[in-house]
Design an enzyme around this catalytic site. Sequence first.
Site, PDB file in Angstrom:
ATOM      1  N   GLU A   1      -1.551  10.163  12.120  1.00  0.00           N
ATOM      2  CA  GLU A   1      -1.066  10.113  10.735  1.00  0.00           C
ATOM      3  C   GLU A   1      -1.654  11.303   9.985  1.00  0.00           C
ATOM      4  OE1 GLU A   1      -0.740   6.188   8.758  1.00  0.00           O
ATOM      5  OE2 GLU A   1      -2.014   7.017   7.187  1.00  0.00           O
TER       6      GLU A   1
ATOM      7  N   ARG B   1       4.931   7.057  -1.527  1.00  0.00           N
ATOM      8  CA  ARG B   1       4.796   8.057  -0.453  1.00  0.00           C
ATOM      9  C   ARG B   1       4.019   9.283  -0.909  1.00  0.00           C
ATOM     10  NH1 ARG B   1       5.549   5.376   4.224  1.00  0.00           N
ATOM     11  NH2 ARG B   1       7.358   4.008   4.036  1.00  0.00           N
TER      12      ARG B   1
HETATM   13  C1  3EB Z   1       3.459   3.564   6.842  1.00  0.00           C
HETATM   14  O1  3EB Z   1       4.215   4.497   6.604  1.00  0.00           O
HETATM   15  C2  3EB Z   1       2.157   3.897   7.509  1.00  0.00           C
HETATM   16  O2  3EB Z   1      -1.187   0.249   3.343  1.00  0.00           O
HETATM   17  O3  3EB Z   1      -1.835   1.667   1.832  1.00  0.00           O
HETATM   18  C3  3EB Z   1       0.490   4.616   5.105  1.00  0.00           C
HETATM   19  C4  3EB Z   1      -0.067   4.838   3.849  1.00  0.00           C
HETATM   20  C5  3EB Z   1       0.465   3.357   5.654  1.00  0.00           C
HETATM   21  C6  3EB Z   1      -0.651   3.772   3.140  1.00  0.00           C
HETATM   22  C7  3EB Z   1      -1.269   1.396   2.907  1.00  0.00           C
HETATM   23  C8  3EB Z   1      -0.114   2.308   4.934  1.00  0.00           C
HETATM   24  C9  3EB Z   1      -0.662   2.516   3.683  1.00  0.00           C
HETATM   25  O4  3EB Z   1       3.740   2.386   6.574  1.00  0.00           O
HETATM   26  C10 3EB Z   1       1.027   3.093   7.016  1.00  0.00           C
END
Ligand code: 3EB
Length: 330
Positions: free
Chosen positions: A323, A223
Amino acid sequence: MIEGRESRRVGNDPVRAPRISYRMDDAPALLAEPGTLAVLGFGGHAAGSDDPRWLRVPLEAFDAPASCELWQVDGPVQCGSHGALHWSAGGGWLFAALELDEREHGGPAGAARTAYAHLRDFIRGRDEQQVLRIWNYQGAINEGAGDTERYKLFCDGRAEGCGDWFAQGYPAATAIGHHGNPHLLQIYMLASAHAGTPVENPRQVSAWRYPRQYGRTSPGFARAMRLPAQDALAISGTAAVVGHASAHEGDTAAQLDEILVNLEALLASAGMPAGFDTHAPLKAYVRHGADAAHVREKLQQRLPGVPVLLLHGDVCRSELLVELDGWRYA
Ligand code: 3EB
């Protein structure tokens, strides 16, 4: 050989975080500044340059003219190209970028596999072996149904290309759909000679533990990532995901509120000061152009003075409309 590698090392102390900023200057001027590691332009109208440190990101900015994003480090910067991969390095930091045409690699999965394998091979030969932050921009990301949705094929290929590269911990990342050449896969990353500290969000299931309903291959990312000197937090793409579920389907404003709650929880979890400030550049990826003005207004109200670059991009789950990602300096 070993002596040569040692002589390129930058000492044992983690080095100061790169300074990331949005600037209205043109690309040649930014590339000429001391310590420029990378300059990113946004959208089809962004200027071109042959400099390996220049990257045109295929996401249109909602503001015209759009700023460039500048990455600056301490010390001299070297750069070069390695096939389709271009890179720059300085002050203990490495920028690497790769663009592939999916049609030349058997589609979305094959392109992701090839791209990650190529990046891994390249990084293996460098002093900056610790990949801290990755951005992935894929065309038509939500096209296709179920396990054949293009984002899910990308996740399959990414995992195959990485192999056990991130067995010790995933980097922070973003994956967003662009509206440029639909076959273009663009990946760029920041790596360091020193390890960072991955951070998870207590409000969200870790992405690599998502249940089966989101695809065969869970997305591999953290994250956020605290940079090695603990002086900055690289924040992954953060959407209105609570637990593992998408919240507030169809409601951009409510999703944005949820994202701001997620970001505060993430900052607390990382031990960073609450809130954002004028030194913390963020990006907002907005699916529908018609929502852009509202998102801009709401962010100006909720995050006054924070530099936000508003980009036209698709979140990797089709029900998610907005996002955010970016940086927080300690
Ligand atoms: C999520 O929280 C949203 O596949 O590398 C956010 C950050 C998201 C990175 C990735 C996907 C990715 O799942 C999607």
